[in-house]
Design an enzyme around this catalytic site. Structure first.
Site, PDB file in Angstrom:
ATOM      1  N   GLY A  15      47.921  38.550  35.745  1.00  0.00           N
ATOM      2  CA  GLY A  15      48.352  39.317  34.875  1.00  0.00           C
ATOM      3  C   GLY A  15      48.861  40.622  35.099  1.00  0.00           C
ATOM      4  O   GLY A  15      48.456  40.965  36.195  1.00  0.00           O
ATOM      5  N   GLY A 106      46.509  39.642  41.477  1.00  0.00           N
ATOM      6  CA  GLY A 106      44.479  39.454  41.986  1.00  0.00           C
ATOM      7  C   GLY A 106      43.946  38.331  43.018  1.00  0.00           C
ATOM      8  O   GLY A 106      44.864  37.802  43.464  1.00  0.00           O
ATOM      9  N   ASP A 131      41.941  44.617  36.611  1.00  0.00           N
ATOM     10  CA  ASP A 131      40.023  44.595  36.691  1.00  0.00           C
ATOM     11  C   ASP A 131      39.870  45.609  37.738  1.00  0.00           C
ATOM     12  O   ASP A 131      38.170  45.767  38.113  1.00  0.00           O
ATOM     13  CB  ASP A 131      40.428  43.355  36.794  1.00  0.00           C
ATOM     14  CG  ASP A 131      40.711  42.511  35.336  1.00  0.00           C
ATOM     15  OD1 ASP A 131      40.692  43.089  34.109  1.00  0.00           O
ATOM     16  OD2 ASP A 131      41.157  41.276  35.826  1.00  0.00           O
ATOM     17  N   GLY A 174      38.636  43.089  32.161  1.00  0.00           N
ATOM     18  CA  GLY A 174      37.911  42.907  33.406  1.00  0.00           C
ATOM     19  C   GLY A 174      37.543  41.255  33.474  1.00  0.00           C
ATOM     20  O   GLY A 174      37.291  41.783  34.240  1.00  0.00           O
ATOM     21  N   GLU A 227      34.551  42.567  28.854  1.00  0.00           N
ATOM     22  CA  GLU A 227      34.626  41.161  28.266  1.00  0.00           C
ATOM     23  C   GLU A 227      34.060  40.562  28.305  1.00  0.00           C
ATOM     24  O   GLU A 227      33.892  39.157  27.883  1.00  0.00           O
ATOM     25  CB  GLU A 227      36.191  40.562  28.417  1.00  0.00           C
ATOM     26  CG  GLU A 227      36.936  40.222  29.121  1.00  0.00           C
ATOM     27  CD  GLU A 227      38.462  40.081  29.420  1.00  0.00           C
ATOM     28  OE1 GLU A 227      38.876  39.941  28.167  1.00  0.00           O
ATOM     29  OE2 GLU A 227      38.902  40.062  30.228  1.00  0.00           O
TER      30      GLU A 227
END
Ligand code: F6P
Length: 338
Positions: A15, A106, A131, A174, A227
């Site tokens: 993301g 990430g 996140d 997140g 979420e």
């Protein structure tokens, strides 16, 4: 001292997050400073598999420091998970003489780095995700900007909730981490915050908090839901945590909450000062690692300092919520209950 690498590639994967462009810019400019060639790799690992690459120079990263998103595009590559995909990526590196890769993303991105490292390519990862869920780094590029975007939206919501004396249930991103929800919950004075890291009980952590707030004279309530708050695989596939909490509130308390899912809005926008500066420092550091012959490193932010860590060790570090932020939230929300 001569650089250990002559040509490196840079990519963004997973993301996107505000500040990724600032990191790309710093990678390119620092490499040029050391006389190292830089190849831009588009669309994450897919770009390396498909040879979707271009030469970068100081001009290719002009005027991007303040831009959200990523000029390199990003993707989550299924193909790169396979040995065949990795072989194709290695072949591209060999063909183009790419000796090192800086990958911004990430933990999934870092696992991709390790796959490539097995084939002799030097790799350095930079944590970029809203996140903020990389265990080895106290900070990931994009987190602060995303939090501020969410806070601004929630402040607006509060105006209308206050006027209508309503309850709002706001879902923040997140993935399976509650950092963003916790941070935003503190900054917006939430009535309750639900995160996946801790089991929560609807009666105690939501219904009673709303009741106590009402008894203390409040007539509007803000419930922040990560979420991933339900820590449930099905809900992760078909998101709807905030809707679920809103239904529970309606059923238990007889009030009719309004649901707002902030969604991808949180990922966009111009990076703020913290993200521009952190991204620039991390991009610089990543290239210094490669130039100095290091590989399998993750650039980290620890206690205000930029450093690097072995990638296997970094990936083995569990992500945790910020304990002091948790205590602060508990005390400030809890005070309403006493
Ligand atoms: O990892 C960043 C993130 O925004 C998560 O917070 C979220 O769960 C996910 O990406 C959404 O992914 P996509 O953009 O593929 O819908």
């Amino acid at each position: 001292m001569a650089s250990a690498v002559k040509r490196i590639g840079v990519l963004t994967s997973g993301g996107d997050s505000p500040g990724m462009n600032a990191a790309v810019r710093a990678v390119v400019r620092t490499a040029i400073y050391h006389g190292v060639d830089v190849i831009g790799i588009r669309r994450g690992w897919n770009g390396l598999i498909n040879g979707d690459v271009f030469r970068m120079d100081a001009n290719s990263v002009a005027h991007i420091l303040n831009r959200g998103g990523t000029i390199l595009y990003t993707a989550r590559s299924e193909e790169f998970r396979s040995e065949q995909g990795q072989q194709k990526a290695v072949a591209t590196c060999k063909l183009l003489g790419i000796e090192g890769i800086v990958a911004i993303g990430g933990d999934g991105t870092f696992r991709g780095c390790l796959a490539l490292a097995k084939h002799g390519i030097s790799v350095v990862g930079i944590p970029g995700t809203i996140d903020n869920d990389i265990g080895c780094s106290h900070y990931c590029i994009g987190y602060d900007t995303a939090a501020n975007t969410a806070i601004e939206a929630i402040d607006r919501l509060r105006d209308t909730m206050q006027s209508h004396e309503r309850c709002s249930v706001v879902e923040v991103m997140g993935h399976r981490a509650g950092n963003l929800a916790l941070y935003v919950g503190i900054a917006t004075g939430a009535t309750a915050v639900l995160v996946p890291e801790h089991p929560w009980d609807f009666q105690t952590d939501v219904a009673e908090r709303i009741r106590s707030a009402r008894l203390a004279g409040r007539t509007h309530f803000m419930i922040i839901v990560a979420e991933g708050a339900f820590n449930d695989d099905e809900i992760m596939k078909n998101p709807g945590s905030a809707n679920k909490v809103a239904s529970m509130i309606k059923e238990e308390l007889g009030i009719d909450p309004r649901v707002t899912v902030l969604g991808h809005i949180q990922r966009g926008g111009s990076p703020n000062a913290r993200d521009r500066v952190t991204a620039t420092r991390m991009g610089y550091w990543a290239v210094e690692c490669l130039v100095n012959g290091m590989t399998n490193r993750v650039v980290c932010h620890q206690g205000g300092t930029i450093c690097d860590m072995d990638m296997d060790e970094a990936l083995a570090m569990p992500h945790t919520l910020n304990a002091s932020e948790e205590r602060v939230l508990e005390a400030v929300i809890g005070a309403e209950q006493s």
